[in-house]
Design a protein around this motif. Structure first.
Motif, PDB file in Angstrom:
ATOM      1  N   ALA A  49       0.107  -6.899   6.913  1.00 34.89           N
ATOM      2  CA  ALA A  49      -1.284  -7.204   6.591  1.00 34.89           C
ATOM      3  C   ALA A  49      -1.785  -6.294   5.476  1.00 34.89           C
ATOM      4  O   ALA A  49      -2.499  -6.740   4.569  1.00 34.89           O
ATOM      5  N   LEU A  50      -1.405  -5.019   5.529  1.00 35.67           N
ATOM      6  CA  LEU A  50      -1.836  -4.075   4.497  1.00 35.67           C
ATOM      7  C   LEU A  50      -1.209  -4.403   3.146  1.00 35.67           C
ATOM      8  O   LEU A  50      -1.870  -4.338   2.103  1.00 35.67           O
ATOM      9  N   LEU A  51       0.071  -4.768   3.158  1.00 35.02           N
ATOM     10  CA  LEU A  51       0.742  -5.138   1.913  1.00 35.02           C
ATOM     11  C   LEU A  51       0.074  -6.353   1.283  1.00 35.02           C
ATOM     12  O   LEU A  51      -0.174  -6.392   0.074  1.00 35.02           O
ATOM     13  N   ASP A  52      -0.229  -7.314   2.138  1.00 35.36           N
ATOM     14  CA  ASP A  52      -0.906  -8.518   1.678  1.00 35.36           C
ATOM     15  C   ASP A  52      -2.257  -8.179   1.062  1.00 35.36           C
ATOM     16  O   ASP A  52      -2.615  -8.664  -0.013  1.00 35.36           O
ATOM     17  N   LEU A  53      -2.990  -7.308   1.758  1.00 36.84           N
ATOM     18  CA  LEU A  53      -4.302  -6.886   1.276  1.00 36.84           C
ATOM     19  C   LEU A  53      -4.182  -6.210  -0.087  1.00 36.84           C
ATOM     20  O   LEU A  53      -4.972  -6.463  -0.998  1.00 36.84           O
TER      21      LEU A  53
ATOM     22  N   GLU B 116      -1.890  -6.624  -2.339  1.00 34.90           N
ATOM     23  CA  GLU B 116      -1.548  -7.603  -3.366  1.00 34.90           C
ATOM     24  C   GLU B 116      -2.774  -8.374  -3.846  1.00 34.90           C
ATOM     25  O   GLU B 116      -2.980  -8.565  -5.033  1.00 34.90           O
ATOM     26  N   ARG B 117      -3.562  -8.834  -2.882  1.00 35.16           N
ATOM     27  CA  ARG B 117      -4.699  -9.672  -3.222  1.00 35.16           C
ATOM     28  C   ARG B 117      -5.893  -8.877  -3.706  1.00 35.16           C
ATOM     29  O   ARG B 117      -6.953  -9.425  -3.947  1.00 35.16           O
ATOM     30  N   MET B 118      -5.711  -7.563  -3.824  1.00 37.18           N
ATOM     31  CA  MET B 118      -6.850  -6.695  -4.083  1.00 37.18           C
ATOM     32  C   MET B 118      -7.205  -6.632  -5.559  1.00 37.18           C
ATOM     33  O   MET B 118      -6.340  -6.639  -6.422  1.00 37.18           O
ATOM     34  N   ASP B 119      -8.500  -6.574  -5.824  1.00 38.60           N
ATOM     35  CA  ASP B 119      -9.013  -6.259  -7.139  1.00 38.60           C
ATOM     36  C   ASP B 119      -8.322  -4.978  -7.629  1.00 38.60           C
ATOM     37  O   ASP B 119      -8.331  -3.991  -6.907  1.00 38.60           O
ATOM     38  N   PRO B 120      -7.734  -5.015  -8.835  1.00 39.93           N
ATOM     39  CA  PRO B 120      -6.980  -3.822  -9.258  1.00 39.93           C
ATOM     40  C   PRO B 120      -7.838  -2.564  -9.411  1.00 39.93           C
ATOM     41  O   PRO B 120      -7.321  -1.449  -9.272  1.00 39.93           O
TER      42      PRO B 120
ATOM     43  N   GLU C  50     -10.314  -1.815  -7.411  1.00 40.73           N
ATOM     44  CA  GLU C  50     -10.890  -1.455  -6.108  1.00 40.73           C
ATOM     45  C   GLU C  50     -10.653   0.040  -5.847  1.00 40.73           C
ATOM     46  O   GLU C  50      -9.555   0.530  -6.079  1.00 40.73           O
ATOM     47  N   PRO C  51     -11.665   0.746  -5.367  1.00 40.31           N
ATOM     48  CA  PRO C  51     -11.441   2.163  -5.082  1.00 40.31           C
ATOM     49  C   PRO C  51     -10.766   2.352  -3.715  1.00 40.31           C
ATOM     50  O   PRO C  51     -10.700   3.453  -3.189  1.00 40.31           O
ATOM     51  N   PHE C  52     -10.231   1.259  -3.179  1.00 41.96           N
ATOM     52  CA  PHE C  52      -9.677   1.260  -1.838  1.00 41.96           C
ATOM     53  C   PHE C  52      -8.204   1.514  -1.763  1.00 41.96           C
ATOM     54  O   PHE C  52      -7.635   1.664  -0.688  1.00 41.96           O
ATOM     55  N   ALA C  53      -7.563   1.467  -2.948  1.00 43.88           N
ATOM     56  CA  ALA C  53      -6.103   1.556  -2.991  1.00 43.88           C
ATOM     57  C   ALA C  53      -5.603   2.766  -2.199  1.00 43.88           C
ATOM     58  O   ALA C  53      -4.615   2.660  -1.456  1.00 43.88           O
ATOM     59  N   ALA C  54      -6.287   3.894  -2.330  1.00 39.04           N
ATOM     60  CA  ALA C  54      -5.813   5.130  -1.691  1.00 39.04           C
ATOM     61  C   ALA C  54      -5.799   5.002  -0.176  1.00 39.04           C
ATOM     62  O   ALA C  54      -4.842   5.417   0.488  1.00 39.04           O
TER      63      ALA C  54
END
Lengths: 163, 163
Positions: free
Chosen positions: B125-129, B131-135, B137-141
DNA sequence: TTTTGACATGTCGAAAATGACATGTCAGTT
DNA sequence: AACTGACATGTCATTTTCGACATGTCAAAA
């Protein structure tokens, strides 16, 4: 409700008094569950009434040592193996980690540093515990897991603080 | 009490309705905090009464979009930076991990397998998230941290299951 | 057009958790 | 002999959380 099962689990390892259980919730289980004595004593009474635990010894100062009954052992096994775990948790530190991106760089660094100090202190406590541990303790694996997770956390926090 | 601050934090990211917040407590925050709508709506009302949030939009079906006020933003920052975090958590899975040494080998393996499946599903689920994430996004970390912890968990569970 | 399912907000009683209050014992120090 | 601090158990009012109940809207499919 799993305070019930946490208590059963601790008593399965070693018959204990409510006071001793209270200490365990502050020590070995502190990073997994927390309970005050005002919750523990009534729950012990309910468990006794339900026949899952019994008083096996009375010591000085009115202390009562509880142990699992056969029913208690059965119930603990059933819960551990057959009940679907409730994976939802309540972890204030994780909420803070999730929200720290809202802070400006200076505040964020301050928070990371505070967290890093805490992780390092916990790692030191785990290392100390491992050293002083009975070599045939079946606990080594859990301590090892704690150390590995703390290492990942420390690495991540350092990366973020330097960013 | 930090349901209050979890809500403030989510609203700081994006003004939302109670229903949307409810979804976030099931999704992004599921591994850190859990709250039902029956807790969220009254808390929003209290926050509004206290002047920390305000209704900024009303949509179809009587929906109300809440946003932080300046006071709310100040309070959130104060909590994140100045309040000492409450590190005690309630994590049933961790209690189970701690207690699984009480089980006989067959039961223990069964439990490890179940846990491993869950960790692998969460990793996916995290990998999927990611991938689909806005590049930007400050969430990557945060996602990266989740992946690393899950990897440690999966490795440890596999070691234990093979033992 | 009816029905289904996601959207949306609320209340309420019961259960769980917290923090303060209350009481007392026992060992070791002053 | 008095004091201190760890040991030890309990209760109770308040706060927090949960689960069930309750109500209604809107879009899309049957």
């Amino acid at each position: 409700m799993s305070l019930r099962h946490a208590i059963l689990g601790l008593l399965a390892r070693k018959p204990s008094t409510g006071y001793e259980l209270s200490g365990m919730f502050d020590a070995s289980l502190r990073s997994a569950w927390h309970a005050r004595h005002s919750q523990i004593y009534p729950e012990l009474a309910r468990l006794e009434e339900g026949g899952l635990v019994e008083v096996v010894d009375r010591g000085p100062r009115g202390s009562k040592t509880y142990a699992l009954t056969d029913d208690g052992r059965t119930e603990l096994r059933r819960w551990l193996v057959d009940d679907e775990p409730d994976r939802s948790q309540r972890n204030e530190s994780a909420v803070r980690l999730f929200l720290n991106q809202l802070l400006d760089p200076a505040d964020r660094r301050k928070v990371f540093t505070r967290d890093l100090e805490h992780v390092e202190a916990e790692t030191a406590a785990l290392l100390d515990l491992r050293e002083r541990m009975d070599p045939d303790e079946p606990f080594a694996a859990q301590i090892e897991l704690g150390l590995r997770i703390n290492e990942v956390l420390a690495t991540w926090l350092r990366e973020q603080a330097e960013r």
